[in-house]
Each structure stands twice: as C-alpha cells, then as structure tokens.
Design an enzyme around this catalytic site. Structure first.
Site, PDB file in Angstrom:
ATOM      1  N   LYS A  13      69.237 112.246 -66.405  1.00 39.47           N
ATOM      2  CA  LYS A  13      70.503 111.562 -66.744  1.00 39.47           C
ATOM      3  C   LYS A  13      70.255 110.103 -67.135  1.00 39.47           C
ATOM      4  O   LYS A  13      70.738 109.637 -68.166  1.00 39.47           O
ATOM      5  CB  LYS A  13      71.494 111.620 -65.558  1.00 39.47           C
ATOM      6  CG  LYS A  13      71.882 113.036 -65.156  1.00 39.47           C
ATOM      7  CD  LYS A  13      72.888 113.049 -64.031  1.00 39.47           C
ATOM      8  CE  LYS A  13      72.383 112.441 -62.723  1.00 39.47           C
ATOM      9  NZ  LYS A  13      71.222 113.155 -62.130  1.00 39.47           N
ATOM     10  N   ARG A 161      60.849 105.062 -56.105  1.00 46.05           N
ATOM     11  CA  ARG A 161      62.019 105.044 -55.222  1.00 46.05           C
ATOM     12  C   ARG A 161      61.717 105.740 -53.903  1.00 46.05           C
ATOM     13  O   ARG A 161      61.081 106.790 -53.868  1.00 46.05           O
ATOM     14  CB  ARG A 161      63.200 105.741 -55.912  1.00 46.05           C
ATOM     15  CG  ARG A 161      63.869 104.866 -56.942  1.00 46.05           C
ATOM     16  CD  ARG A 161      64.866 105.604 -57.801  1.00 46.05           C
ATOM     17  NE  ARG A 161      65.778 106.484 -57.067  1.00 46.05           N
ATOM     18  CZ  ARG A 161      66.793 107.124 -57.636  1.00 46.05           C
ATOM     19  NH1 ARG A 161      67.026 106.983 -58.931  1.00 46.05           N
ATOM     20  NH2 ARG A 161      67.577 107.904 -56.934  1.00 46.05           N
TER      21      ARG A 161
HETATM   22  P1  ADP Z   1      68.128 111.388 -63.166  1.00 44.06           P
HETATM   23  O1  ADP Z   1      68.763 110.114 -63.670  1.00 44.06           O
HETATM   24  O2  ADP Z   1      68.890 112.610 -63.624  1.00 44.06           O
HETATM   25  O3  ADP Z   1      67.879 111.398 -61.687  1.00 44.06           O
HETATM   26  P2  ADP Z   1      65.783 110.414 -64.613  1.00 44.06           P
HETATM   27  O4  ADP Z   1      66.339 110.124 -65.957  1.00 44.06           O
HETATM   28  O5  ADP Z   1      65.509 109.272 -63.702  1.00 44.06           O
HETATM   29  O6  ADP Z   1      66.709 111.525 -63.856  1.00 44.06           O
HETATM   30  O7  ADP Z   1      64.444 111.273 -64.838  1.00 44.06           O
HETATM   31  C1  ADP Z   1      63.630 111.671 -63.734  1.00 44.06           C
HETATM   32  C2  ADP Z   1      62.162 111.579 -64.131  1.00 44.06           C
HETATM   33  O8  ADP Z   1      61.891 112.574 -65.132  1.00 44.06           O
HETATM   34  C3  ADP Z   1      61.745 110.247 -64.737  1.00 44.06           C
HETATM   35  O9  ADP Z   1      60.452 109.938 -64.272  1.00 44.06           O
HETATM   36  C4  ADP Z   1      61.746 110.510 -66.253  1.00 44.06           C
HETATM   37  O10 ADP Z   1      60.773 109.702 -66.919  1.00 44.06           O
HETATM   38  C5  ADP Z   1      61.350 111.977 -66.310  1.00 44.06           C
HETATM   39  N1  ADP Z   1      61.947 112.700 -67.437  1.00 44.06           N
HETATM   40  C6  ADP Z   1      63.199 112.534 -67.941  1.00 44.06           C
HETATM   41  N2  ADP Z   1      63.411 113.384 -68.962  1.00 44.06           N
HETATM   42  C7  ADP Z   1      62.262 114.123 -69.095  1.00 44.06           C
HETATM   43  C8  ADP Z   1      61.839 115.162 -69.979  1.00 44.06           C
HETATM   44  N3  ADP Z   1      62.652 115.639 -70.943  1.00 44.06           N
HETATM   45  N4  ADP Z   1      60.606 115.678 -69.797  1.00 44.06           N
HETATM   46  C9  ADP Z   1      59.800 115.206 -68.820  1.00 44.06           C
HETATM   47  N5  ADP Z   1      60.122 114.221 -67.964  1.00 44.06           N
HETATM   48  C10 ADP Z   1      61.341 113.680 -68.100  1.00 44.06           C
HETATM   49  P1  AMP Z   2      70.911 108.206 -58.402  1.00 44.42           P
HETATM   50  O1  AMP Z   2      70.283 106.937 -58.864  1.00 44.42           O
HETATM   51  O2  AMP Z   2      72.020 108.674 -59.318  1.00 44.42           O
HETATM   52  O3  AMP Z   2      69.901 109.297 -58.120  1.00 44.42           O
HETATM   53  O4  AMP Z   2      71.633 107.863 -57.020  1.00 44.42           O
HETATM   54  C1  AMP Z   2      70.871 107.417 -55.889  1.00 44.42           C
HETATM   55  C2  AMP Z   2      71.707 107.529 -54.630  1.00 44.42           C
HETATM   56  O5  AMP Z   2      72.853 106.662 -54.729  1.00 44.42           O
HETATM   57  C3  AMP Z   2      72.288 108.917 -54.332  1.00 44.42           C
HETATM   58  O6  AMP Z   2      71.365 109.770 -53.673  1.00 44.42           O
HETATM   59  C4  AMP Z   2      73.470 108.525 -53.421  1.00 44.42           C
HETATM   60  O7  AMP Z   2      73.045 108.183 -52.121  1.00 44.42           O
HETATM   61  C5  AMP Z   2      73.987 107.254 -54.099  1.00 44.42           C
HETATM   62  N1  AMP Z   2      74.988 107.577 -55.140  1.00 44.42           N
HETATM   63  C6  AMP Z   2      74.886 107.372 -56.477  1.00 44.42           C
HETATM   64  N2  AMP Z   2      75.991 107.780 -57.107  1.00 44.42           N
HETATM   65  C7  AMP Z   2      76.824 108.279 -56.151  1.00 44.42           C
HETATM   66  C8  AMP Z   2      78.119 108.874 -56.175  1.00 44.42           C
HETATM   67  N3  AMP Z   2      78.794 109.060 -57.315  1.00 44.42           N
HETATM   68  N4  AMP Z   2      78.659 109.263 -54.986  1.00 44.42           N
HETATM   69  C9  AMP Z   2      77.999 109.069 -53.837  1.00 44.42           C
HETATM   70  N5  AMP Z   2      76.780 108.541 -53.745  1.00 44.42           N
HETATM   71  C10 AMP Z   2      76.185 108.145 -54.892  1.00 44.42           C
END
Ligand code: ADP
Ligand code: AMP
Length: 217
Positions: A13, A161
């Site tokens: 995302k 993280r």
């Molecule tokens: P989310 O926001 O849904 O938690 P991220 O955008 O942070 O996910 O992506 C999670 C990890 O996967 C990051 O390290 C990113 O670089 C990697 N990633 C994202 N899209 C792809 C893809 N299409 N193929 C491989 N790795 C990806």
């Molecule tokens: P993310 O960066 O989207 O993976 O979010 C990291 C953490 O932030 C999650 O695991 C939750 O603890 C908190 N968080 C982010 N967005 C929300 C949401 N919409 N509702 C509740 N907790 C959230």
C-alpha cells in the site's frame, strides 16, 4: 478523487500510494506514518498509540478517527486524497463516510484492494526498510536502495520497523483477517471495490493500479 488503498500489511500500500497519489495529484495520507511520527516526537497521541503498534494491534477507533477527521479537514484534502491504512475497521469506514458527507463530498470514489497471499506478505515485511526522514519504503532484495541502509531519495537513514518482527507480523495478519478483511465485502456492496493483483514487480503493479483507476476519471 477520494481513494482508499486496502490490503494486508505488506501488500504494498505504502509503495503504491506514493506513485498513485502523485499520478492522481492528491495528497497521500498514511495513518501508520502519522502514528509513527507522533511516536518519535513523543506526543500525547504517540504515547497513546505506541503500545498497540508495538503489539501489532490496531489503535482504538476513537483515537484513530479523530486524527483522520482533523487531517481530512485540512485545505489540501478539499479536492481529493489517497488514504493508506485507513479505514481498517467497519466503524472507521462508517465514520469516513460521515466525515465526507459533513464536508459536502460524495462517499469514497474507489477502494483499491491490493491482493497478495500471506507467504508473500511475510517475505516482503521481513526485508522492509523505511527511511527515517521521508518514509519511503525499500526492500533489501525486491527494491534495494543504491547504498545499503541509505535512502536514494533524501539520503536518510533506513530502519527496520519493530512491528516487522515475524511473531508480530503473524499477529498483524490475524488482526487484518478479523477486523479489516470485512471491509472488502462492505465496499463491494457499495459498488466501489476494485481488486488488484499486487504480485510481480513494483512498476507492473503501479501500471495496473493506474490503469484500473482510469475507469473512474
Ligand atoms: P504496506 O504499506 O501495505 O504495509 P509496503 O508498501 O510497505 O506495504 O511494502 C512492504 C514491503 O514490500 C516493502 O519492503 C516494499 O519495498 C516491498 N514491496 C512492495 N511492493 C512490492 C512488489 N510488488 N514486489 C516485491 N516487493 C514489494
Ligand atoms: P501501517 O504503517 O499501516 O502498517 O500501520 C502501523 C500500525 O499503526 C498498525 O499496526 C496499527 O497499530 C496502527 N494503525 C495504522 N492505521 C490504523 C488504523 N486505521 N486503525 C488503527 N490502527 C492503525
């Protein structure tokens, strides 16, 4: 355009949000980024959120909703936005609809669901690195920066993280299945859900996302 990105942690995302928001010329709002910024500044909101984030649980709705309500009231959201990580519960989705109505906007235009399986999510999260200053996400194997642990964009330090540890990741996937996955049916019923295959190279997913959104002007 008022757009929501939905999908499990690690679906991509944040990665897609930066490109899609730029292409649609709307601000990207990541609730996770806002919480992390508050945690690092030690604000009251950050202190309230930290214990839930560390455990991989959702921050309570009342805290999250007020934060998003404030952010969506800002000037740059008047003509649209992209939400990354919100809503994550049905009550959050209900309130989002109410907030938009209060501001005189129609409900969300489109919810893009990034679809990937759990094994891929674990692979992605275990190698995720985030820039401490600009929040750009990288992956040690799939999307590495030019120099290890340094962001290409602004030379910021990359960090892993705390909630990307494997045991926390497993719990976050359970939380997604229980509390967030019901939003797929919720938005499908409202006719705004678009499912997107989020596997394959980052650029391919971006092209697919942009193409899917063309149908919504
Ligand atoms: P989310 O926001 O849904 O938690 P991220 O955008 O942070 O996910 O992506 C999670 C990890 O996967 C990051 O390290 C990113 O670089 C990697 N990633 C994202 N899209 C792809 C893809 N299409 N193929 C491989 N790795 C990806
Ligand atoms: P993310 O960066 O989207 O993976 O979010 C990291 C953490 O932030 C999650 O695991 C939750 O603890 C908190 N968080 C982010 N967005 C929300 C949401 N919409 N509702 C509740 N907790 C959230």
């Amino acid at each position: 355009m008022r757009l929501v990105l939905l999908g499990p942690p690690g679906a991509g995302k944040g990665t897609q949000a930066q490109f899609v928001a730029a292409e649609r010329r709307v601000p990207k709002i990541s609730t996770g980024d806002i919480f992390r910024a508050n945690v690092s500044r030690g604000t009251e909101l950050g202190v309230a959120a930290k214990k839930y984030m560390d455990a991989g649980d959702l921050v309570p709705d009342e805290v999250t909703i007020e934060m998003v309500r404030d952010r969506l009231g800002e000037e740059d959201c008047a003509h649209g936005f992209l939400l990354d990580g919100f809503p994550r519960t049905v009550p959050q989705a209900e309130v989002l609809g109410e907030i938009l109505t209060e501001h005189g906007h129609p409900p969300v235009d489109v919810v893009l669901e990034l679809v990937v399986d759990d094994d891929e999510v674990v692979r992605r999260l275990s190698g995720r690195r985030t820039c401490r200053t600009c929040n750009r996400v990288w992956h040690v194997d799939f999307d590495p920066p030019e120099v290890d642990n340094v962001c290409d964009v602004d030379r910021g330090e990359l960090y892993q993280r705390d909630d990307d540890r494997e045991e926390v990741v497993r719990h976050r996937l359970d939380v997604y299945a229980e509390q967030t996955a019901p939003l797929v049916a919720y938005y499908a019923q409202r006719g705004v859900l678009v499912g997107l295959d989020a596997t394959g190279p980052v650029d391919d997913v971006t092209l697919r996302a942009i193409d899917a959104l063309r149908r919504f002007a």
